[in-house]
Scaffold this motif. Structure first.
Motif, PDB file in Angstrom:
ATOM      1  N   CYS A   1       0.717  -1.444   0.124  1.00 53.19           N
ATOM      2  CA  CYS A   1      -0.438   0.012  -0.394  1.00 53.19           C
ATOM      3  C   CYS A   1       0.956   0.762   0.049  1.00 53.19           C
ATOM      4  CB  CYS A   1      -1.064   0.118   1.044  1.00 53.19           C
ATOM      5  SG  CYS A   1      -2.642   1.957   0.918  1.00 53.19           S
ATOM      6  N   ALA A   2       0.457   2.229  -1.283  1.00 52.19           N
ATOM      7  CA  ALA A   2       1.535   3.201  -1.417  1.00 52.19           C
ATOM      8  C   ALA A   2       1.571   3.978  -0.008  1.00 52.19           C
ATOM      9  CB  ALA A   2       1.133   3.968  -2.034  1.00 52.19           C
ATOM     10  N   VAL A   3       0.315   3.772   0.493  1.00 57.17           N
ATOM     11  CA  VAL A   3      -0.204   5.268   1.482  1.00 57.17           C
ATOM     12  C   VAL A   3       0.360   5.069   3.548  1.00 57.17           C
ATOM     13  CG1 VAL A   3      -1.494   5.926   2.800  1.00 57.17           C
ATOM     14  CG2 VAL A   3      -2.102   5.909   0.450  1.00 57.17           C
TER      15      VAL A   3
ATOM     16  N   VAL B   1       2.082  -3.126   4.275  1.00 58.02           N
ATOM     17  CA  VAL B   1       0.853  -4.050   4.109  1.00 58.02           C
ATOM     18  C   VAL B   1       0.500  -4.122   2.540  1.00 58.02           C
ATOM     19  CG1 VAL B   1      -1.939  -3.268   4.872  1.00 58.02           C
ATOM     20  CG2 VAL B   1       0.462  -2.623   7.121  1.00 58.02           C
ATOM     21  N   PRO B   2       0.842  -5.229   2.158  1.00 54.66           N
ATOM     22  CA  PRO B   2      -0.214  -5.632   1.163  1.00 54.66           C
ATOM     23  C   PRO B   2      -1.310  -5.269   0.186  1.00 54.66           C
ATOM     24  CG  PRO B   2       0.656  -7.637   2.393  1.00 54.66           C
ATOM     25  CD  PRO B   2       0.625  -6.800   3.081  1.00 54.66           C
TER      26      PRO B   2
ATOM     27  N   LYS C   1       2.447   9.133 -12.651  1.00 54.41           N
ATOM     28  CA  LYS C   1       4.173   9.296 -12.807  1.00 54.41           C
ATOM     29  C   LYS C   1       4.551   7.948 -13.524  1.00 54.41           C
ATOM     30  CE  LYS C   1       6.643  11.485 -10.228  1.00 54.41           C
ATOM     31  NZ  LYS C   1       7.803  12.532  -9.865  1.00 54.41           N
ATOM     32  N   GLY C   2       3.490   7.743 -14.383  1.00 57.28           N
ATOM     33  CA  GLY C   2       3.717   6.473 -15.586  1.00 57.28           C
ATOM     34  C   GLY C   2       3.707   5.227 -14.538  1.00 57.28           C
ATOM     35  N   GLN C   3       4.053   5.269 -13.415  1.00 54.78           N
ATOM     36  CA  GLN C   3       3.348   4.346 -12.663  1.00 54.78           C
ATOM     37  C   GLN C   3       2.098   3.719 -12.037  1.00 54.78           C
ATOM     38  OE1 GLN C   3       6.311   5.428  -9.911  1.00 54.78           O
ATOM     39  NE2 GLN C   3       8.042   4.879 -11.081  1.00 54.78           N
ATOM     40  N   ARG C   4       2.308   2.269 -11.619  1.00 55.50           N
ATOM     41  CA  ARG C   4       0.571   1.808 -11.010  1.00 55.50           C
ATOM     42  C   ARG C   4       0.965   1.791  -9.384  1.00 55.50           C
ATOM     43  NH1 ARG C   4      -1.612  -2.896 -15.019  1.00 55.50           N
ATOM     44  NH2 ARG C   4      -1.918  -1.582 -17.004  1.00 55.50           N
ATOM     45  N   PHE C   5       0.235   2.039  -8.675  1.00 51.51           N
ATOM     46  CA  PHE C   5      -0.173   1.758  -7.753  1.00 51.51           C
ATOM     47  C   PHE C   5      -1.049   0.972  -6.926  1.00 51.51           C
ATOM     48  CE2 PHE C   5       2.475   5.479  -8.665  1.00 51.51           C
ATOM     49  CZ  PHE C   5       3.570   5.696  -7.774  1.00 51.51           C
TER      50      PHE C   5
ATOM     51  N   CYS D   1      -4.426  -0.876  -0.013  1.00 52.42           N
ATOM     52  CA  CYS D   1      -4.552  -2.002   1.095  1.00 52.42           C
ATOM     53  C   CYS D   1      -6.224  -1.808   1.367  1.00 52.42           C
ATOM     54  CB  CYS D   1      -4.241  -1.745   2.267  1.00 52.42           C
ATOM     55  SG  CYS D   1      -4.558  -0.185   3.202  1.00 52.42           S
ATOM     56  N   SER D   2      -6.507  -0.299   0.812  1.00 50.38           N
ATOM     57  CA  SER D   2      -8.644  -0.304   1.460  1.00 50.38           C
ATOM     58  C   SER D   2      -9.309   1.329   0.430  1.00 50.38           C
ATOM     59  CB  SER D   2      -9.068   0.389   3.070  1.00 50.38           C
ATOM     60  OG  SER D   2      -7.846   1.658   3.504  1.00 50.38           O
ATOM     61  N   VAL D   3     -10.288   1.058  -0.008  1.00 47.61           N
ATOM     62  CA  VAL D   3     -11.153   2.682  -0.444  1.00 47.61           C
ATOM     63  C   VAL D   3     -10.307   3.569   0.479  1.00 47.61           C
ATOM     64  CG1 VAL D   3     -12.609   3.253  -1.478  1.00 47.61           C
ATOM     65  CG2 VAL D   3     -12.715   0.424  -1.228  1.00 47.61           C
ATOM     66  N   LYS D   4     -10.542   3.654   1.118  1.00 44.33           N
ATOM     67  CA  LYS D   4     -10.321   5.031   1.202  1.00 44.33           C
ATOM     68  C   LYS D   4      -8.781   5.462   1.820  1.00 44.33           C
ATOM     69  CE  LYS D   4     -10.221   7.556   6.711  1.00 44.33           C
ATOM     70  NZ  LYS D   4     -10.167   7.717   7.775  1.00 44.33           N
ATOM     71  N   MET D   5      -8.159   4.813   1.487  1.00 41.80           N
ATOM     72  CA  MET D   5      -6.339   4.860   1.323  1.00 41.80           C
ATOM     73  C   MET D   5      -6.270   5.733  -0.396  1.00 41.80           C
ATOM     74  SD  MET D   5      -4.698   4.752   3.580  1.00 41.80           S
ATOM     75  CE  MET D   5      -4.363   3.826   5.879  1.00 41.80           C
TER      76      MET D   5
END
Length: 652
Positions: free
Chosen positions: A428-430, A438-439, A450-454, A457-461
């Motif tokens: 999780c990026a946040v 946390v996966p 920025k050309g990347q995928r993030f 772990c949750s909708v809020k994040m």
């Protein structure tokens, strides 16, 4: 930067000398290079090398290395071991073969520079012996120090390379000598392998096909057990911290939410974060080894089968034949050796993995999980695996809310967190803003930035990240450069390198202070009423009481004449102008007393006419009276003059 390779090496030497524990110089250099990515340390040496800055930096590094059970240092040690000793399989093989050639280079040079006389038979025999030794060493088929192995190697060489051929070899140019020497090594090695299969030799040659399959299976079993063990720790630690990271609604700051009911501090959570990072790094290396060893075992099985086929082909070529054409059999010998060399390379890779796993296991055994802290975090929780966590359910309302986010990529079967396009290894990026690994949940989806995928772990994040992706990306980079063990774990070395000259990547937002006007009713008499019986408002009454309480009223006083009596001055009396009276219950206030209209002169025993009263200025007189000329004597002057005259008469 003023720090070049030599300066960094000198720093590492000084740090190594000051450390209380034994550290590898190369590891210290690795640590320094990571720390210099942080502007806190990097800008100390951006222009010039200052002794005070250097001493400060050395002290910081020594403090890090002297911590006995530092989780982050152990994580860096694992990364350093793998970075220096492991690479892509083909690169490892190439390095191994280059190291063999480097070791044999002096012997090869000696063989190529030999130029014996044609009549000197003994010199040719020595050269022949050297070539045999080189072939045995280069092929790895035995030890030339063993007489039987050396004799067998010389016999195999003599069967394909006579003395006449050796005389021709000596006369060749250097380049052609080197080529023929390599061809001889392959051919003679193939002959020795064929003799071994025919039970007519093979002294010192191991049973590589059997050993390769056996070693591969044993390595796979060892790695599988290690992976099961580390995943148990990872699942436990991840479950303990997965709900401790939250986002403030107003500011968007990522914080560690510590429950009041749990007797833990933020340092305890950071300790678990570092421990989880160590185990995640260990997991990454084990999975990489496991994938490579599976490839090795598969390739090894193929090579074993190919060796069997080549031997069958070779047996068919020489069966029932007294003489076989060189053109027919020599290529098969060479082919046999090349397949055998491939098996040797696979065996080297398996042994390398075993050796590195032993080193990593020794580092892992030094780590101790604080179960007392983990148990408090796990109260009322069920340990969840990564697979369950990454496939958690997402409600329809949440999916609809995510659809409005910019650059949102919805979940489908083709997107997984293991996709190479998912940044931060799918974590999780946040949550990474505070170091929590946390996966991400695949069903939440991904966000492009920025050309990347993030992943998240949750909708809020995900929703919060979608509002300001750049901020949270910088927060991860800020955390990574302050905690260098995260940099190589998340494969973000290039990103950290780009921002190493920026002091503050993120400015934390502070919540606004709310002000509210509100009326408050207070009690009329918050303190119970109390009346002091001895209270008086009169200051002079308090003075009178003080005189009564003082012991001086019971003492006898007297005056004494001194030589400084003439320095006495007239008494001064200070008066206060009257003012309007103020009366307040239980309130200190001042009043004016009626001033005296006279005072007694001579109370202090002055020489003169004794004590007498003197009138003061009239009450409330606006002006002072001027001095008046006395024309008529009054008492006691009349009495005094009369007494004097009587005395004179008596004398007469």
């Amino acid at each position: 930067m003023a720090c070049n390779e030599n300066i960094i090496k000198n720093m590492a030497n000084e740090i190594t000398r000051n450390c209380q524990v034994a550290v590898d110089l190369e590891f210290v250099i690795y640590l320094i290079e990571l720390l210099l990515l942080n502007p806190k340390y990097g800008k100390l040496f951006s222009k010039t090398i200052n002794r005070n800055n250097l001493q400060f930096f050395v002290g910081e590094c020594v403090a890090m290395l002297n911590r006995d059970e530092s989780t982050s240092i152990n994580t860096l040690k694992m990364q350093f071991v793998i970075q220096n000793n492991y690479d892509k399989l083909q690169k490892l093989i190439d390095k191994h073969l280059d190291s063999i050639n480097k070791c044999l280079r002096p012997l090869v040079t000696e063989i190529l520079e030999e130029d014996p006389a044609l009549e000197d038979e003994s010199e040719f025999k020595k050269l022949f012996r050297k070539i045999s030794i080189y072939i045995i060493l280069a092929s790895g088929l035995g030890n030339p120090g063993v007489i039987l192995t050396l004799k067998e190697g010389m016999a195999a060489l003599e069967s394909v390379f006579s003395m006449d051929d050796l005389r021709v070899f000596v006369s060749l140019p250097r380049g052609e000598k080197l080529t023929q020497l390599s061809e001889l090594m392959e051919l003679v090695s193939g002959v020795r392998l064929f003799n071994r299969d025919c039970k007519k030799g093979g002294e010192g040659i191991p049973d590589l096909p059997f050993n390769l399959v056996d070693a591969g299976k044993a390595c796979l079993a060892s790695l599988s057990n290690a992976l099961i063990s580390v995943m148990q720790r990872v699942n436990t630690l991840t479950t303990a911290i997965e709900d401790t990271v939250s986002i403030q609604e107003e500011t968007g700051n990522v914080i560690i939410d510590i429950k009041p009911s749990i007797d833990l501090t933020e340092e305890n959570y950071k300790q678990i974060f570092e421990l989880l990072a160590f185990n995640r790094q260990y997991e990454v290396f084990i999975r990489r080894f496991l994938s490579d060893v599976e490839t090795m075992v598969y390739n090894g099985t193929q090579y074993v089968e190919r060796v069997r086929n080549v031997l069958e082909e070779l047996h068919a070529a020489v069966k029932y034949k007294a003489a076989v054409p060189v053109v027919t059999v020599f290529p098969i010998f060479t082919k046999l050796w090349q397949v055998w060399r491939s098996m040797q390379n696979v065996m080297y890779l398996v042994s390398t993995v075993n050796r590195l796993m032993s080193i990593l296991s020794s580092i892992q055994e030094q780590m101790k999980i604080p179960y007392d802290i983990v148990d408090k975090m796990l109260q009322g929780k069920l340990v969840v695996t990564d697979q369950d966590r990454m496939s958690g359910r997402v409600s329809l309302e949440e999916k609809i809310s995510l659809g409005s986010l910019k650059n949102y990529v919805a979940y489908n079967n083709s997107i997984t967190v293991k996709d190479k396009h998912v940044q931060y290894l799918g974590f999780c990026a946040v949550c990474l803003s505070v170091g929590a690994l946390v996966p991400s949940n695949t069903k939440v989806g991904l966000i492009k930035a920025k050309g990347q995928r993030f992943g998240f772990c949750s909708v809020k994040m995900a929703a919060r990240f979608g509002k300001d992706p750049q901020r949270y990306i910088y927060e991860v980079l800020e955390y990574a450069r302050n905690n260098p063990h995260i940099i190589n774990l998340l494969n973000i070395m290039d990103e950290v390198e780009k921002v190493k000259n920026i002091d503050n990547l993120v400015v934390k937002c502070l919540p606004k202070i709310k002000v509210l006007d509100k009326d408050i009713q207070t009690e009329v008499h918050p303190i119970e009423e109390y009346i002091e019986k001895n209270y008086t408002w009169d200051l002079w009454e308090w003075k009178r009481r003080a005189c009564q309480w003082a012991s001086i009223v019971n003492c006898q006083t007297h005056s004494t004449q001194t030589i400084y009596s003439h320095l006495r001055s007239e008494i001064h009396c200070q008066t206060v102008e009257p003012r309007d009276k103020s009366l307040q219950t239980k309130k200190d206030s001042g009043i004016n007393t009626a001033p005296s209209n006279f005072f007694i002169w001579g109370l202090r025993g002055q020489l003169g006419y004794g004590q007498h009263f003197m009138d003061l200025v009239e009450k409330h007189s606006p002006e002072k009276k001027r001095a008046q000329v006395v024309t008529t004597c009054t008492w006691p002057c009349i009495e005094k003059s009369t007494t004097k005259e009587n005395h004179d008469v008596e004398e007469n």
